[in-house]
Scaffold this active site. Structure first.
Site, short mmCIF file in Angstrom:
data_model
loop_
_atom_site.label_atom_id
_atom_site.label_comp_id
_atom_site.label_asym_id
_atom_site.label_seq_id
_atom_site.Cartn_x
_atom_site.Cartn_y
_atom_site.Cartn_z
CE LYS A 152 -5.12 -11.79 -1.89
NZ LYS A 152 -5.08 -10.63 -0.99
CG ASP A 188 -4.97 -11.96 2.67
OD1 ASP A 188 -6.09 -11.67 3.14
OD2 ASP A 188 -4.38 -11.24 1.84
O1 C5P Z 1 -2.94 -9.92 8.83
P1 C5P Z 1 -1.88 -9.28 8.02
O2 C5P Z 1 -0.59 -9.11 8.79
O3 C5P Z 1 -1.65 -9.90 6.69
O4 C5P Z 1 -2.41 -7.82 7.72
C1 C5P Z 1 -1.54 -6.78 7.35
C2 C5P Z 1 -2.16 -5.44 7.76
O5 C5P Z 1 -3.30 -5.18 6.95
C3 C5P Z 1 -2.66 -5.37 9.17
O6 C5P Z 1 -1.65 -4.96 10.04
C4 C5P Z 1 -3.76 -4.32 9.09
O7 C5P Z 1 -3.21 -3.04 9.10
C5 C5P Z 1 -4.31 -4.53 7.69
N1 C5P Z 1 -5.54 -5.36 7.66
C6 C5P Z 1 -6.72 -4.84 8.12
N2 C5P Z 1 -7.87 -5.60 8.09
C7 C5P Z 1 -7.85 -6.84 7.56
C8 C5P Z 1 -6.65 -7.39 7.07
C9 C5P Z 1 -5.50 -6.62 7.13
O8 C5P Z 1 -6.77 -3.70 8.60
N3 C5P Z 1 -8.97 -7.54 7.51
#
Ligand code: C5P
Length: 286
Positions: free
Chosen positions: A10, A137
């Site tokens: 991505k 994602d």
């Molecule tokens: O959702 P995921 O575990 O992939 O996201 C990893 C980290 O990225 C989250 O714990 C958060 O700190 C940050 N994040 C965020 N806002 C988003 C996506 C991710 O703050 N929209």
């Protein structure tokens, strides 16, 4: 009979951080594309569960219960009640923790493969909700289409995808923690993307990206991984490059080129400058 699903990289062509929710997640406004380079997930019905990882980046991740492939499998089984044993192979080619959604793409490819195997639709609301629970994602990787993505990543409006181009992806082999990059952000209320103009040519597309869009995570990521500064400067000086930018929370950066041969020619030059880096030319579209 095996089912093979590609877990494409991505690429955030643009990533604007426009707010922060009470739960700490950030409101994003993004333009996302997928490259024809990535990991592969192979599912084979078996007499017992197995999970193996091979490929050039296999040494950088563990085949343990936290692996997003196994988390996707557990979630799918809980959601659908289909628990037939499976041998799963992940061929890992994308660098880990690198801003191109490798783990998310693996989880999404696993869900798509499980849906094909069990004859269910990957766009059904239970699977979409499961994807969301696996990571911000994962829903866009499940769709796998170029898109305008908002919310924390769950609101996905596919774009036409008519314009194809070459991409050069490079990573200095430095993994960057996404939460650390978000934490280092100075401003969380940056301007959103403007309305998408009519885009007919690659020149229109890159003029729009350069004039109107950003990756707001570039600055904090550079502070954490200064190699990103070199990556962007060296991509920007390659012949034929139209745009040089970081993807996601880094450290992977990309150059946008007219087509794959132009990206491949640039890759050969870049490899001489950075022989130890991960360098991947690809085709993409938006
Ligand atoms: O959702 P995921 O575990 O992939 O996201 C990893 C980290 O990225 C989250 O714990 C958060 O700190 C940050 N994040 C965020 N806002 C988003 C996506 C991710 O703050 N929209």
């Amino acid at each position: 009979m095996s089912i093979v699903e590609e877990a494409r990289a991505k690429v955030n062509l643009a990533l604007h951080v426009i707010g922060r929710r009470p739960d700490g997640y950030h409101e994003l406004d993004m333009l996302v594309a997928f490259a024809d380079a990535g990991d592969t997930v192979t599912l084979t019905p078996s007499d017992r569960d197995r999970f193996d990882i091979d490929g050039p980046m296999a040494g950088d991740i563990q085949a343990d219960a936290d692996n997003l492939v196994l988390r996707a499998l557990r979630g799918f089984r809980k959601t659908t009640g289909r628990t037939e044993p499976l041998a799963i192979r992940l061929t890992k080619r994308l660098p880990v923790a690198s801003g191109i959604g490798g783990g998310s793409a693996d989880a999404a490819a696993t869900l798509r493969g499980l849906c094909r195997l069990h004859d269910c639709r990957s766009d059904n609301p239970d699977i979409t909700a499961l994807a969301r629970s696996l990571g911000a994602d994962v829903p866009m990787c499940l769709t796998g289409l170029p898109a305008h993505v908002t919310g924390i990543g769950e609101q996905i409006a596919p774009t036409a995808g008519r314009l194809s181009f070459g991409l050069l992806l490079v990573n200095p082999r430095v993994s960057v923690s996404t939460p650390a990059v978000f934490k280092t952000l100075e401003r969380r209320d940056n301007p959103p993307l403007p309305a998408l103009p009519t885009i007919n040519t690659l020149t229109d597309l890159t003029a729009f990206f350069i004039a109107e869009t950003r990756n707001d995570l570039e600055r904090p990521a550079k502070a954490i991984a200064p190699a990103i500064i070199d990556a962007l400067a060296d991509i920007a000086s390659l012949p034929g490059v139209r745009l040089a930018r970081m993807s996601g929370s880094g450290a992977t950066c990309f150059g946008l080129f007219d087509d794959r041969p132009a990206a491949e020619a640039a890759a050969a030059i870049f490899a001489k400058q950075h022989p130890d880096w991960w360098i991947q030319p690809a085709t993409s579209s938006f």
